[in-house]
Design an enzyme around this catalytic site. Structure first.
Site, mmCIF file in Angstrom:
data_model
loop_
_atom_site.group_PDB
_atom_site.id
_atom_site.type_symbol
_atom_site.label_atom_id
_atom_site.label_comp_id
_atom_site.label_asym_id
_atom_site.label_seq_id
_atom_site.Cartn_x
_atom_site.Cartn_y
_atom_site.Cartn_z
ATOM 1 N N THR A 1 -38.717 -3.894 6.208
ATOM 2 C CA THR A 1 -37.911 -3.694 7.165
ATOM 3 C C THR A 1 -37.180 -2.906 6.349
ATOM 4 O O THR A 1 -36.669 -2.310 5.942
ATOM 5 C CB THR A 1 -36.578 -5.220 6.934
ATOM 6 O OG1 THR A 1 -37.205 -6.174 6.780
ATOM 7 C CG2 THR A 1 -35.340 -5.184 7.623
ATOM 8 N N LYS B 1 -36.336 -6.402 14.096
ATOM 9 C CA LYS B 1 -35.726 -7.670 12.867
ATOM 10 C C LYS B 1 -34.529 -6.901 12.561
ATOM 11 O O LYS B 1 -34.115 -7.858 11.760
ATOM 12 C CB LYS B 1 -36.776 -6.793 11.342
ATOM 13 C CG LYS B 1 -37.062 -7.319 10.612
ATOM 14 C CD LYS B 1 -37.047 -8.659 10.351
ATOM 15 C CE LYS B 1 -36.413 -9.059 8.863
ATOM 16 N NZ LYS B 1 -37.537 -8.862 8.186
ATOM 17 N N LYS C 1 -28.753 -4.335 0.900
ATOM 18 C CA LYS C 1 -29.858 -3.437 1.964
ATOM 19 C C LYS C 1 -29.642 -3.579 3.581
ATOM 20 O O LYS C 1 -29.724 -3.268 4.561
ATOM 21 C CB LYS C 1 -30.970 -3.996 1.569
ATOM 22 C CG LYS C 1 -32.048 -2.389 2.505
ATOM 23 C CD LYS C 1 -33.188 -3.000 1.944
ATOM 24 C CE LYS C 1 -34.105 -4.271 2.458
ATOM 25 N NZ LYS C 1 -35.172 -4.269 3.513
#
Length: 314
Positions: A113, A189, A257
């Site tokens: 990601t 994503k 994150k």
């Protein structure tokens, strides 16, 4: 058609001579690698963790190592499933990175990601080396990864999709072809992670309120999972809360994150994200309180004045 279902044995071709290395043998990477082994692909594993290497070797991998020096030149494909863009760049382009050791035309599936700009930068570096990239983040969790049933949201050239078809067949039950432009997969994503993070945070808040009100959390969990307020993330993650088990499958810090990427993307588009910003603050608070390496359901621990179940009922 933008949606392509994979995993059909009728479209697998010549897989016995197809070799793939999976870089990053965490929960998702290990599952992807084992699925490649189970599909009959000649599978290699790369990780810095000796225990993970031993586990994949025992599952039937042809070879495992801390780098790809011994087998890079023989690979048809590489799958990068490390945590973030920094780790992906290190795995590919550092002094011990694999990219310069691959033969021209090797397909590289970037499944970490990361921001669209990071995916585009990696693609440019790979192209300069004569390599082909698929921007292909994944979802589904460790259990689905181990069964070869991940969801892949990918963008790239037809050549990239074609060259990685055996890997996609082995690891995914559903593949979305978002388009040719690198960065589209990464962006899809990021939007998905907005939902995932907000659902976990909302589930934690709901269960915390139930606890404060004196409602047994196993009862609350049962009600929600059989009613309209349920979501996959609630059902999966709040079970960890009910069990008092915060063994990390996906850590709090992962969502610090990922929701950071969500908010960075929104900032670049000058677009307000009210719920994602709050969820990011909740996960950051949990990390700062010392829960960063625990399961992401541990975000519930930021709520004071509540009593949570203990593992084993103790």
């Amino acid at each position: 058609m933008r949606t392509v279902k994979q995993h059909s044995s009728t479209i697998r071709r010549n897989i016995m001579s197809y070799s793939v290395a999976v870089i990053g043998l965490g929960s998702m990477g290990m599952g992807a690698a084992v699925s490649c082994v189970n599909a009959g692909l000649e599978t290699y594993g790369i990780d810095l963790n000796p225990a993970a290497l031993e586990k994949l070797k025992a599952a039937g991998a042809k070879d495992v190592a801390s780098n790809g020096d011994a087998f890079a030149k023989d690979l048809d494909a590489v799958v990068v499933l490390v945590v973030n863009a920094a780790q992906a760049n290190a795995a590919l382009f550092s002094e011990t990175g694999i990219a310069k050791k691959l033969k021209p035309g090797t397909a590289v599936m970037i499944s970490s990601t990361m921001a669209a700009a990071d995916a585009q930068a990696i693609s440019q570096k790979l192209t300069e080396l004569g390599l082909i990239m698929l921007d292909a983040p994944v979802s589904g969790g460790a259990a689905k990864a181990m069964k070869g049933e991940m969801t892949v949201m990918a963008s790239g050239s037809k050549e990239a999709f074609d060259k990685l078809q055996p890997v996609l067949d082995a690891t995914a039950s559903k593949v979305y072809n978002i388009g040719e432009a690198i960065g589209l997969g990464a962006t899809v994503k990021i939007v998905h992670q907005l939902l995932a993070g907000v659902h976990i945070a909302a589930g934690a808040e709901a269960m915390a309120l139930a606890s404060k009100a004196g409602i047994p959390l196993d009862v609350m969990y049962d009600v929600v999972t059989n009613a309209a307020g349920n979501s996959w993330m609630f059902e999966n993650r709040m079970k960890h809360v009910v069990d008092g088990d915060y063994t990390p499958l996906s850590m709090v810090d992962i969502f610090v994150k990922d929701l950071g990427l969500v908010n960075d993307t929104a900032k670049s588009l000058h677009f307000p994200l009210h719920l994602a910003s709050t969820a990011y603050s909740m996960f950051t608070e949990a990390s700062n309180a010392g829960f960063g390496k625990e399961d992401d359901s541990a975000v519930i621990k930021i709520f004071s004045g509540i009593e949570l179940p203990k593992k084993g009922g103790n």
